[in-house]
Design a protein around this motif. Structure first.
Motif, mmCIF file in Angstrom:
data_model
loop_
_atom_site.group_PDB
_atom_site.id
_atom_site.type_symbol
_atom_site.label_atom_id
_atom_site.label_comp_id
_atom_site.label_asym_id
_atom_site.label_seq_id
_atom_site.Cartn_x
_atom_site.Cartn_y
_atom_site.Cartn_z
ATOM 1 N N LEU A 1 30.866 -62.068 -30.655
ATOM 2 C CA LEU A 1 31.536 -62.846 -31.699
ATOM 3 C C LEU A 1 32.785 -62.113 -32.187
ATOM 4 O O LEU A 1 33.844 -62.715 -32.379
ATOM 5 N N GLY A 2 32.659 -60.819 -32.394
ATOM 6 C CA GLY A 2 33.813 -60.020 -32.840
ATOM 7 C C GLY A 2 34.938 -60.024 -31.823
ATOM 8 O O GLY A 2 36.113 -60.159 -32.182
ATOM 9 N N GLN B 1 33.879 -67.526 -37.625
ATOM 10 C CA GLN B 1 33.950 -66.433 -38.606
ATOM 11 C C GLN B 1 32.758 -66.497 -39.565
ATOM 12 O O GLN B 1 32.171 -65.471 -39.897
ATOM 13 N N GLU C 1 29.725 -65.237 -37.762
ATOM 14 C CA GLU C 1 29.723 -63.775 -37.655
ATOM 15 C C GLU C 1 29.306 -63.134 -38.981
ATOM 16 O O GLU C 1 28.503 -62.196 -39.004
ATOM 17 N N ALA D 1 26.626 -59.985 -31.730
ATOM 18 C CA ALA D 1 27.609 -59.653 -32.767
ATOM 19 C C ALA D 1 28.896 -59.125 -32.137
ATOM 20 O O ALA D 1 29.998 -59.473 -32.569
#
Length: 192
Positions: free
Chosen positions: A84-85, A107, A110, A81
């Motif tokens: 991805l951010g 997006q 996520e 996570a």
């Protein structure tokens, strides 16, 4: 065997030569049996209590495992996570239209990952704008900002997470300093 005076359940401490036991002997036998009965009753009650305690502890262990059994897995997934951010935050504002579809897909991935984490009891700690709380936040730096009360989280460097209400990972944050002191009433309303 018929000549054995202890056969048939007669107490062993009865005199062998007397045909009829005396009152004292019978009273001692009764007192001995009562003491033995009390001891056995006590042992029985202790065994029942121990068995109930074992059952209760086993149920607590099962419940704890059900709630927190995914803790190690959840910690590992948090790095996905985070990545991805970071990938989404590093993208430039102006991108090629062909790349824009890839960004939309990342997006969506996520959002789906956050949704899956929440379904399994992993929730994100909201930090920015809240007062610093050492139970949930790890201060990485202080930022001079006179516009916000001292001790307020002004930036989240790495998000924190809870697993079923228990801290999974503390949020790494930047905290303000140099502003007006935080008012106690404002703290109580911000914690809620």
């Amino acid at each position: 065997m018929a000549s054995d005076s202890t056969a048939g359940g007669a107490p062993a401490d009865m005199p062998l030569d007397s045909p009829e036991p005396t009152l004292d002997v019978l009273q001692r036998v009764v007192e001995g049996l009562q003491a033995e009965n009390a001891e056995l009753q006590d042992k029985h009650l202790r065994a029942v209590a121990e068995s109930q305690n074992i059952r209760r502890r086993a149920q607590q262990d099962v419940e704890k495992e059900r709630k927190f059994g995914i803790e190690r897995f959840a910690r590992d997934v948090l790095s996905v996570a985070d990545n991805l951010g970071r990938a989404l935050s590093a993208l430039p504002a102006n991108v090629d239209p062909a790349v824009k579809n890839v960004i939309v897909g990342v997006q969506a991935t996520e959002r789906e990952l956050q949704s899956v984490l929440e379904r399994h009891g992993v929730t994100r700690i909201e930090a920015v704008g809240k007062p610093f709380n050492a139970d949930f936040h790890q201060a990485m730096m202080e930022v001079q900002d006179p516009s916000v009360p001292s001790g307020t989280v002004v930036q989240e460097l790495i998000p924190g997470y809870l697993l079923a209400g228990r801290l999974l990972r503390a949020a790494m944050v930047a905290v303000s300093k140099g502003g007006p002191p935080r008012v106690a009433a404002a703290d109580a309303s911000n914690d809620a």
